[in-house]
Scaffold this motif. Structure first.
Motif, short mmCIF file in Angstrom:
data_model
loop_
_atom_site.label_atom_id
_atom_site.label_comp_id
_atom_site.label_asym_id
_atom_site.label_seq_id
_atom_site.Cartn_x
_atom_site.Cartn_y
_atom_site.Cartn_z
N ASN A 15 0.82 -1.20 -0.11
CA ASN A 15 0.11 -0.05 -0.05
C ASN A 15 0.73 1.32 0.17
N ILE A 17 1.98 2.53 -2.89
CA ILE A 17 1.24 2.92 -4.15
C ILE A 17 -0.23 2.26 -4.33
N GLN A 18 -1.16 2.87 -4.77
CA GLN A 18 -2.40 2.37 -5.35
C GLN A 18 -1.91 1.50 -6.60
N PHE A 57 0.42 6.05 -8.98
CA PHE A 57 -0.94 6.48 -8.52
C PHE A 57 -1.32 6.48 -7.25
N ARG A 58 -1.57 7.56 -6.52
CA ARG A 58 -1.81 7.76 -5.28
C ARG A 58 -0.72 7.22 -4.35
N LEU A 62 2.72 11.21 -1.32
CA LEU A 62 2.27 12.51 -2.25
C LEU A 62 1.82 13.60 -1.73
N LYS A 63 1.06 13.80 -0.50
CA LYS A 63 0.78 14.87 0.11
C LYS A 63 1.86 15.52 0.89
N ASP A 106 -2.12 16.22 -11.98
CA ASP A 106 -3.57 16.58 -11.71
C ASP A 106 -4.32 15.87 -13.01
N ASN A 119 -3.08 13.38 -8.30
CA ASN A 119 -3.04 11.84 -7.61
C ASN A 119 -2.20 11.09 -8.26
N GLU A 120 -1.27 11.41 -8.98
CA GLU A 120 -0.18 10.69 -9.85
C GLU A 120 0.94 11.45 -9.54
#
Length: 129
Positions: A15, A17-18, A57-58, A62-63, A106, A119-120
């Motif tokens: 988990n 990355i998605q 992806f995700r 990321l944040k 985005d 998200n990427e």
């Protein structure tokens, strides 16, 4: 399955990355095991640089990456890019230089720059002789 796919699969199973995509989303030929084609192999043999794309992806970082990058720090909590670069350096031989740039994507265009919700994480690798 390539070493790259196995590594990304481990990150996905834990988990971190998605999901992930190898190559460009508009390129049906250069994906999965075919991220490098015969032309890339020829360029590497001839001493030319080769570029490739990996989309994450995700990613879990990321944040925090966006926050720290926005603050202008030189530190980036990005572990997948460095892991892949190290793997390619080992696989391709220690004489190769593997550099990469990270971009945050985005998928949806919004005219207001404050409405930026990526998200990427797109990683562009350059492999040089």
């Amino acid at each position: 399955m390539s070493i790259l796919q196995q590594m990304l699969g481990v990150f996905q199973s834990k988990n971190v990355i998605q999901s992930f995509r190898l190559g460009d989303k508009n390129d049906d030929v250069r994906t999965a095991n075919n991220i490098f084609d015969s032309y890339d192999d020829e360029d590497l043999r001839d001493g030319l640089a080769v570029d490739c794309l990996i989309s994450l992806f995700r990613p879990a970082t990321l944040k925090s990456s966006l926050q720290i990058t926005g603050e202008g720090s030189r530190f980036m909590p990005e572990f997948i890019g460095t892991t892949i670069a190290a793997m390619w350096k080992e696989e391709l031989g220690l004489t190769r230089v593997v550099a990469y740039e990270t971009y945050f994507v985005d998928e949806e265009y919004r005219p207001n720059p404050k409405d930026y919700f990526p998200n990427e994480q797109l990683i562009q690798y350059t492999i040089k002789p």
